[in-house]
Write a protein that holds these residues in place. Structure first.
Motif, short mmCIF file in Angstrom:
data_model
loop_
_atom_site.label_atom_id
_atom_site.label_comp_id
_atom_site.label_asym_id
_atom_site.label_seq_id
_atom_site.Cartn_x
_atom_site.Cartn_y
_atom_site.Cartn_z
N ASN A 56 -47.60 -3.02 -65.53
CA ASN A 56 -47.60 -4.37 -66.08
C ASN A 56 -49.02 -4.92 -66.00
O ASN A 56 -49.91 -4.32 -65.39
CB ASN A 56 -46.56 -5.27 -65.38
CG ASN A 56 -46.88 -5.54 -63.93
OD1 ASN A 56 -48.02 -5.77 -63.56
ND2 ASN A 56 -45.85 -5.53 -63.09
N ILE A 57 -49.22 -6.06 -66.61
CA ILE A 57 -50.58 -6.62 -66.72
C ILE A 57 -51.16 -6.95 -65.35
O ILE A 57 -52.36 -6.75 -65.11
CB ILE A 57 -50.59 -7.84 -67.67
CG1 ILE A 57 -52.03 -8.19 -68.07
CG2 ILE A 57 -49.85 -9.01 -67.07
CD1 ILE A 57 -52.12 -9.16 -69.22
N THR A 58 -50.33 -7.41 -64.44
CA THR A 58 -50.81 -7.76 -63.10
C THR A 58 -51.28 -6.52 -62.35
O THR A 58 -52.31 -6.55 -61.67
CB THR A 58 -49.70 -8.48 -62.31
OG1 THR A 58 -49.30 -9.63 -63.06
CG2 THR A 58 -50.18 -8.91 -60.95
N ALA A 98 -54.65 -5.52 -63.78
CA ALA A 98 -55.67 -6.48 -63.37
C ALA A 98 -56.09 -6.23 -61.92
O ALA A 98 -57.29 -6.24 -61.60
CB ALA A 98 -55.15 -7.90 -63.56
N THR A 156 -59.33 -10.08 -64.52
CA THR A 156 -58.26 -11.07 -64.73
C THR A 156 -57.29 -10.59 -65.80
O THR A 156 -57.64 -9.77 -66.66
CB THR A 156 -58.85 -12.42 -65.16
OG1 THR A 156 -59.49 -12.26 -66.44
CG2 THR A 156 -59.85 -12.95 -64.13
N THR A 157 -56.09 -11.14 -65.74
CA THR A 157 -55.12 -10.84 -66.80
C THR A 157 -55.63 -11.39 -68.13
O THR A 157 -55.36 -10.82 -69.18
CB THR A 157 -53.74 -11.41 -66.47
OG1 THR A 157 -53.86 -12.82 -66.24
CG2 THR A 157 -53.14 -10.75 -65.24
N ARG A 158 -56.38 -12.46 -68.06
CA ARG A 158 -56.96 -13.05 -69.27
C ARG A 158 -57.91 -12.06 -69.96
O ARG A 158 -57.93 -11.95 -71.18
CB ARG A 158 -57.69 -14.34 -68.91
CG ARG A 158 -58.25 -15.05 -70.09
CD ARG A 158 -58.87 -16.36 -69.68
NE ARG A 158 -59.40 -17.04 -70.84
CZ ARG A 158 -60.01 -18.18 -70.81
NH1 ARG A 158 -60.16 -18.82 -69.68
NH2 ARG A 158 -60.47 -18.72 -71.90
N ILE A 187 -57.72 -8.81 -69.84
CA ILE A 187 -56.89 -7.78 -70.46
C ILE A 187 -56.31 -8.29 -71.78
O ILE A 187 -56.33 -7.59 -72.79
CB ILE A 187 -55.77 -7.31 -69.50
CG1 ILE A 187 -56.40 -6.61 -68.29
CG2 ILE A 187 -54.79 -6.38 -70.22
CD1 ILE A 187 -55.42 -6.28 -67.18
N ARG A 188 -55.83 -9.54 -71.78
CA ARG A 188 -55.30 -10.11 -73.03
C ARG A 188 -56.39 -10.22 -74.09
O ARG A 188 -56.16 -10.03 -75.27
CB ARG A 188 -54.64 -11.46 -72.75
CG ARG A 188 -53.30 -11.33 -72.02
CD ARG A 188 -52.54 -12.64 -71.97
NE ARG A 188 -53.23 -13.68 -71.23
CZ ARG A 188 -53.14 -13.88 -69.91
NH1 ARG A 188 -52.37 -13.09 -69.18
NH2 ARG A 188 -53.80 -14.85 -69.33
#
Length: 135
Positions: free
Chosen positions: A7-9, A12, A18-20, A22-23
């Motif tokens: 998952n994104i977390t 990260a 940060t997850t930001r 990755i987005r």
């Protein structure tokens, strides 16, 4: 047995970003996770691409250069074209850094000379000031 997913977390935390971020790489078309509702599901390919993005950025590649390398890899049945382009990019980057290093050496020399001139001027003032006090 299914493919390992993340998952994104988890990504990260693993890459200390940060997850930001990755987005952002997703928005740039560099990562393409699957979706399960609102959740992003990253596979091994996404994880490797994220690692390559971060490595590329660390050595100074632009996102466009990284995107082009990914496109070459995706289009080729072998990785020779990608490796040849990567060599060309690395050669350009190396030349750029060597030029910057020479520029930095010149600036450091100038800074040292200016500092020496300032210290010499201060020394003359201090000596002149001390001599005036002695009179």
């Amino acid at each position: 047995m299914g493919e390992q997913v993340f998952n994104i977390t988890e990504l990260a935390q693993e890459f200390d970003i940060t997850t930001r971020a990755i987005r952002f790489y997703e928005d740039q078309g560099l990562l393409e996770p699957e979706r399960a509702g609102q959740r992003r599901i990253y596979n091994r390919r996404d994880r490797v691409r994220l690692m390559l993005i971060l490595r590329g950025k660390r050595i100074g590649l632009s996102l466009q250069e990284i995107r082009e390398l990914f496109a070459l890899y995706d289009a080729a049945h072998d990785d020779a074209p990608q490796l040849q382009e990567f060599i060309r990019i690395l050669e350009r980057k190396e030349l750029q850094l060597l030029t910057q290093m020479e520029d930095i050496k010149v600036v450091l020399t100038e800074i040292g000379q200016l500092r020496g001139q300032c210290e010499k001027a201060l020394g003359k003032r201090a000596n002149g000031h001390n001599q005036a006090k002695e009179l």
